[in-house]
Motif scaffolding. Sequence first.
Motif, short mmCIF file in Angstrom:
data_model
loop_
_atom_site.label_atom_id
_atom_site.label_comp_id
_atom_site.label_asym_id
_atom_site.label_seq_id
_atom_site.Cartn_x
_atom_site.Cartn_y
_atom_site.Cartn_z
N GLY A 49 0.79 -1.22 0.00
CA GLY A 49 0.00 0.00 0.00
C GLY A 49 0.82 1.27 0.00
O GLY A 49 0.27 2.37 -0.08
N VAL A 50 2.13 1.15 0.10
CA VAL A 50 3.04 2.29 0.03
C VAL A 50 4.21 1.89 -0.86
O VAL A 50 4.50 0.69 -1.01
CB VAL A 50 3.56 2.71 1.43
N PRO A 51 4.89 2.85 -1.49
CA PRO A 51 6.05 2.49 -2.32
C PRO A 51 7.09 1.71 -1.52
O PRO A 51 7.46 2.12 -0.42
CB PRO A 51 6.58 3.86 -2.78
N THR A 52 7.52 0.60 -2.06
CA THR A 52 8.45 -0.28 -1.36
C THR A 52 9.51 -0.78 -2.34
O THR A 52 9.19 -1.12 -3.48
CB THR A 52 7.70 -1.49 -0.76
N TRP A 53 10.75 -0.82 -1.89
CA TRP A 53 11.82 -1.36 -2.70
C TRP A 53 12.83 -2.04 -1.78
O TRP A 53 12.63 -2.11 -0.55
CB TRP A 53 12.48 -0.28 -3.55
N VAL A 54 13.90 -2.54 -2.35
CA VAL A 54 14.88 -3.31 -1.60
C VAL A 54 16.24 -2.63 -1.68
O VAL A 54 16.66 -2.19 -2.75
CB VAL A 54 14.99 -4.75 -2.14
N ASP A 55 16.92 -2.52 -0.54
CA ASP A 55 18.31 -2.09 -0.53
C ASP A 55 19.15 -3.21 0.07
O ASP A 55 18.68 -4.35 0.22
CB ASP A 55 18.48 -0.75 0.21
N GLU A 56 20.39 -2.91 0.46
CA GLU A 56 21.29 -3.97 0.93
C GLU A 56 20.89 -4.55 2.28
O GLU A 56 21.40 -5.60 2.68
CB GLU A 56 22.73 -3.44 1.00
N THR A 57 19.99 -3.90 3.01
CA THR A 57 19.58 -4.43 4.31
C THR A 57 18.13 -4.91 4.32
O THR A 57 17.60 -5.25 5.38
CB THR A 57 19.74 -3.37 5.42
N GLY A 58 17.50 -4.95 3.17
CA GLY A 58 16.13 -5.46 3.13
C GLY A 58 15.16 -4.47 2.52
O GLY A 58 15.53 -3.64 1.68
N MET A 59 13.93 -4.53 2.98
CA MET A 59 12.88 -3.71 2.38
C MET A 59 12.89 -2.29 2.94
O MET A 59 13.20 -2.07 4.11
CB MET A 59 11.52 -4.36 2.62
N VAL A 60 12.53 -1.35 2.07
CA VAL A 60 12.47 0.06 2.40
C VAL A 60 11.09 0.58 2.01
O VAL A 60 10.59 0.28 0.92
CB VAL A 60 13.56 0.87 1.66
N LEU A 61 10.47 1.38 2.91
CA LEU A 61 9.15 1.93 2.66
C LEU A 61 9.21 3.45 2.56
O LEU A 61 9.94 4.09 3.32
CB LEU A 61 8.17 1.55 3.78
#
Length: 217
Positions: A49-61
């Motif tokens: 339900g919110v923009p979400t992506w992945v960086d080197e430590t996991g998911m980012v919101l």
Amino acid sequence: MGSATWRATLAVLEAAFPGLGMAATLSRRTDELWRTMDRLGEPGAVSLGVPTWVDETGMVLDLSAQRPRSGRAVRPRASWPYAGAFVIDTLDPLRYHRAVGGPMAPGETARAAAGEDDETGVVIVAHLSGAGVRVLDSVALWRYAGRVVTAALHDPAVHESRIKTRRALRALRRVVFVDPALGIGLCLQIDVTRTPRCLLAFSVERGDAGTPRFVRP
């Protein structure tokens, strides 16, 4: 999954989403739940339900589009539904989260206080916007958890609470955030280098028979 923190999460979900039978839905074997998980970004994967992506430590919101929610300035308290895990409800500080499968008086788990175990987990019921940043990565979430734990356990009028709080923060290994307003849950764990990682999230649609959908990087 299967840890004391996971069992405490089930207790919280029962209260955060009443009447949906969350504990019964999620009381399955880990391998069964793993098979139902989506991978973030795949076609047909669950949306948080919110923009979400992945960086080197996991998911980012990204919560930029979410309006900050204000609440009562009441000091949260910790409840202890299971040894090795505690719950802090910032939205309803007076609510006591009971263990799933039978009531338990608060005094019965007093000796399971934070810091007395080598590894401890906490489940936090809160508005994620309370973290004070628009983009929530694993580090920002872990810092937010530290502030919530400190606010709940540290009493400036009691000198011993400072030691207890420091011990609890050092022992913290798992954090689960539940935001009932957004219908989002985020699961974090620190690795051997003490780096926090958000490697599991779930979304709950109140109108979808209360069935949470899991997503991982």
